[in-house]
Design a protein around this motif. Structure first.
Motif: not given
Ligand code: UFG
Length: 344
Positions: A88-92, A94-95, A99-100, A152-154
């Motif tokens: 989760v933290g990494e996704s914030v 490196k969005p 997404y990719r 979470a969005n993915t």
């Protein structure tokens, strides 16, 4: 027996699912780019089941390689799509990476399905789609809340991509599985959770602290509106979770599904706090886990646990392992890892 493609099959949930599929006689092909897993997981799977699954080191984002893989294994009957980034933290931070990785790979697999005449698709989703539910336990009908992280969005967008794709192509079928918090390891201690670097999740941090790899566990917050002030989750044994995938695959292959897209919560129905997990872990394993209470972690949900009755009744699947046995299995796995690294 039917051939099943498992993307992300050397990962935590993926590897346990491969074991359960092979135990039920399915032939498995794993596609994984090993970005967050280790090739040695295949040895563990082979030790447990006596069968080494076919393995292809491919990134699902790579459409051409995926197309070739489907040509090579031309009689796949169902896909279980685990492959995704999940921190989760990494996704914030490196969005676009998230997404990719998570969406392009999903789109590739969905796009290749009709080309290779594959109809059945099982998707790894998450209770994260519910955010902080208004009503607990949470059912599948609870509203999807605005995502709190790109990760979470993915999962939310991934579910929508699947629904839209199947609406447009009704010959596809999908089962979307919303996991609560998977923990524990296979009872053989041959496979388990193997996080890269510092673990983000509670259980690997607990076991690594117990074995001395980490100095102390930080408990993120004791001022939540819960009986002991720490957050509550629905912790589900990873083997129980893996078995639900076998049921889902059979349901799709045997055409028992009631609609072209079905969504199920996979949880136990029991909420446990961070402190309850910690205390139970110490008690059943007879080890101490040094810890301190610190401030809340940004983005944490206060409390969430599943109403699993839809999965129980319709899939005929129920989580059966106790939390005590599950926490013992997590500890046995950590100890086995320590033994292995000493031998190296
Ligand atoms: N926690 C600690 N200390 C730690 C790690 C976690 O106190 O070192 C606490 C968290 O604050 C939380 C609980 O332990 O209250 C569980 O945290 P995890 O990180 O293990 O799990 P989350 O519920 O936050 O997240 C998990 C998955 C996500 C997924 C989410 C909802 O890791 O991928 O469930 O499905 F999005």
């Amino acid at each position: 027996m039917a051939k099943i493609l498992v993307t992300g099959g050397t990962g935590y949930i993926g590897s346990h699912t491969v074991v359960e599929l092979q135990n039920e006689g399915f032939e498995v092909v794993i596609v994984d780019n090993l970005s967050n897993s280790n090739i040695e997981v295949l040895n563990g799977i082979e030790k447990i089941t006596g069968i080494r699954p076919a393995f292809e080191n491919i990134d699902c984002v790579d459409y051409v390689s995926m197309d070739r893989m489907f040509e090579k294994y031309n009689d796949i009957q169902a896909i279980i799509h685990f492959a995704a980034s999940k921190a989760v933290g990494e996704s914030v931070e490196k969005p676009l990476l998230y997404y990719r990785n998570n969406l392009v790979s999903l789109i590739n697999v969905l796009q290749l399905m009709p080309i290779h005449k594959i109809k059945n698709f099982v998707f790894s989703s998450s209770c994260t789609v519910y955010g902080q539910p208004d009503i607990l336990p949470v059912t599948e009908n609870a509203p999807v809340k605005p995502a709190l992280s790109p990760y979470a969005n993915t999962k939310q967008v991934g579910e929508e991509i699947i629904r839209d794709t199947i609406y447009a192509n009704p010959c596809y079928k999908s089962i979307i599985l919303r996991y609560f918090n998977p923990i524990g390891a296979h009872p053989s201690a041959e496979i388990g959770e193997l996080p890269n670097g510092v673990p983000n999740n509670l259980l690997p941090f607990v076991t690594q602290t117990a074995i001395g790899l980490r100095k102390q566990l930080q408990v993120f917050g004791d001022d939540y509106n819960t009986p002991d002030g720490s957050c509550i989750r629905d912790y589900i044994n990873v083997v129980d979770l893996a078995k639900a995938h076998v049921v889902a695959v059979k349901r799709l292959i045997d055409n028992q599904n009631a609609s072209n897209v079905e969504t199920f919560n996979l949880g136990t129905g029991r909420g446990l706090s961070v402190l309850e997990i910690l205390n139970t872990f110490e008690k059943v394993n007879g080890v101490k886990v040094p810890h301190i209470i610190v401030g809340r972690r940004e983005g944490d949900i206060e409390k969430v646990w599943a109403d699993p009755s839809y999965a129980n009744n319709v899939l005929g699947w129920t989580a059966t392992e106790s939390v005590e046995d599950t926490l013992e299995s997590a500890w046995a796995w950590e100890q086995n890892l320590a033994k292995r690294s000493k031998q190296e």
